[in-house]
Enzyme design. Structure first.
Site, PDB file in Angstrom:
ATOM      1  N   ASN A  83      28.731  43.642  38.701  1.00 32.53           N
ATOM      2  CA  ASN A  83      29.396  42.388  38.946  1.00 32.53           C
ATOM      3  C   ASN A  83      30.800  42.208  38.358  1.00 32.53           C
ATOM      4  O   ASN A  83      31.620  41.258  38.851  1.00 32.53           O
ATOM      5  CB  ASN A  83      28.565  41.359  38.149  1.00 32.53           C
ATOM      6  CG  ASN A  83      29.043  40.067  37.873  1.00 32.53           C
ATOM      7  OD1 ASN A  83      29.342  39.122  38.810  1.00 32.53           O
ATOM      8  ND2 ASN A  83      29.502  39.761  36.656  1.00 32.53           N
ATOM      9  N   SER A 133      30.589  42.131  46.220  1.00 33.97           N
ATOM     10  CA  SER A 133      31.709  42.259  47.049  1.00 33.97           C
ATOM     11  C   SER A 133      32.350  40.922  47.261  1.00 33.97           C
ATOM     12  O   SER A 133      32.188  40.058  46.396  1.00 33.97           O
ATOM     13  CB  SER A 133      31.640  42.970  48.617  1.00 33.97           C
ATOM     14  OG  SER A 133      32.711  43.224  49.232  1.00 33.97           O
ATOM     15  N   SER A 134      33.028  40.752  48.434  1.00 32.42           N
ATOM     16  CA  SER A 134      33.639  39.409  48.527  1.00 32.42           C
ATOM     17  C   SER A 134      34.221  39.408  50.288  1.00 32.42           C
ATOM     18  O   SER A 134      34.263  40.631  50.750  1.00 32.42           O
ATOM     19  CB  SER A 134      35.029  39.422  47.682  1.00 32.42           C
ATOM     20  OG  SER A 134      35.683  38.431  48.390  1.00 32.42           O
ATOM     21  N   TYR A 147      42.998  42.885  45.452  1.00 39.95           N
ATOM     22  CA  TYR A 147      41.615  42.202  45.368  1.00 39.95           C
ATOM     23  C   TYR A 147      40.947  42.558  46.456  1.00 39.95           C
ATOM     24  O   TYR A 147      39.863  43.076  46.499  1.00 39.95           O
ATOM     25  CB  TYR A 147      41.510  40.988  45.112  1.00 39.95           C
ATOM     26  CG  TYR A 147      40.098  40.083  44.976  1.00 39.95           C
ATOM     27  CD1 TYR A 147      39.419  40.294  43.897  1.00 39.95           C
ATOM     28  CD2 TYR A 147      39.701  39.516  45.904  1.00 39.95           C
ATOM     29  CE1 TYR A 147      38.133  39.895  43.797  1.00 39.95           C
ATOM     30  CE2 TYR A 147      38.372  39.103  45.863  1.00 39.95           C
ATOM     31  CZ  TYR A 147      37.725  39.238  44.786  1.00 39.95           C
ATOM     32  OH  TYR A 147      36.426  38.730  44.582  1.00 39.95           O
ATOM     33  N   LYS A 151      37.601  45.414  46.750  1.00 37.51           N
ATOM     34  CA  LYS A 151      36.517  44.949  47.163  1.00 37.51           C
ATOM     35  C   LYS A 151      36.103  45.747  48.346  1.00 37.51           C
ATOM     36  O   LYS A 151      34.798  46.096  48.738  1.00 37.51           O
ATOM     37  CB  LYS A 151      36.281  43.487  47.588  1.00 37.51           C
ATOM     38  CG  LYS A 151      36.304  42.632  46.286  1.00 37.51           C
ATOM     39  CD  LYS A 151      35.135  43.050  45.434  1.00 37.51           C
ATOM     40  CE  LYS A 151      35.293  42.232  44.088  1.00 37.51           C
ATOM     41  NZ  LYS A 151      34.258  42.408  43.020  1.00 37.51           N
TER      42      LYS A 151
END
Length: 238
Positions: A83, A133-134, A147, A151
């Site tokens: 996380n 992830s994102s 970023y 990810k």
């Protein structure tokens, strides 16, 4: 089953750790700071180690010790939830400090891969690895090149690791949705010239479109404990 949660001291990580603990699953929390609230609420179930996960050399030394096998004991089922992460640095490429880029890659990519490798090597009947992830892993946004790239790296790591078909190992990189955490507040505070989408995040906050950490944590724990976890190497929670 026992669980390892990185970045458990605040935000979504704290909510995930709390959800696991409420389900009587022992948690090993890894973060720069301890979570006093969780420790007080679950003194017999929570083990904490203070470590800067952006310091790859320190993490390698820690993994070379006995902390993981000592925590696991005789349990032959282990869950890793990667996380910990950062949304910084934010801005166009020419605006980003080299040290900030290095720290982001170490925390967002290096630490999850090191922890995943260590867990995969444990002599357990069942090993489950969840990368947080994102949506930025698949959709590009201005000001968010670092970023998004980090990810995307987690998504690809899960895809490749799944192809290894290691016995007893399941892995998935999951986009959890947009959550009302300190990271969101940090993004709303970034200067608009560095993050052109800042107003979009302000609007989501104003209109109550952000999920709470507790609600997302419950969904994520349900997801990772489901019998079919790992059937696909990447996923997005609705």
């Amino acid at each position: 089953m026992k669980a390892i949660v990185s970045g458990h001291s605040r935000g979504l990580g704290a909510a995930i750790a709390a959800e696991l603990l409420r389900r009587a699953i022992p948690v090993l929390g890894l973060a720069r700071r301890r979570n006093a609230t969780l420790q007080a609420g679950f003194p017999g179930l929570l083990t904490q180690h203070e470590i800067d996960l952006a310091d790859s050399a320190a993490l390698v030394r820690w993994l070379g010790g006995t902390a993981l096998p000592d925590f696991l004991g005789a349990d032959d089922r282990v869950l890793l939830i990667n996380n910990a992460g950062t949304v910084h640095p934010v801005g166009a490429l020419g605006q980003l400090a080299a040290a900030a880029i290095a720290d982001a890659v170490a925390l967002n990519v290096g630490a999850p891969l090191l922890l995943a490798s260590a867990v995969a090597a444990l002599p357990c009947r069942q090993r489950r690895i969840l990368h947080l992830s994102s949506g930025a892993a698949s959709d590009a946004y201005p000001g968010w090149a670092v970023y998004g790239a980090t990810k995307a790296a987690l998504d690809h790591h899960a895809r490749a690791a799944a192809l290894d078909r290691s016995a007893g190992l399941s892995i998935c990189s999951v986009a959890p949705g947009v959550i009302d955490t300190d990271m969101q507040a940090e993004l709303r505070a970034v200067a608009p010239e560095r993050f052109p989408l800042r107003e979009h995040f302000h609007a989501m906050h104003r209109h109550g479109q952000l999920s709470t950490p507790a609600s997302r944590a419950a969904r994520l724990v349900d997801f990772v404990l489901a019998p079919d976890f790992g059937a696909a190497p990447t996923a997005a929670l609705a």
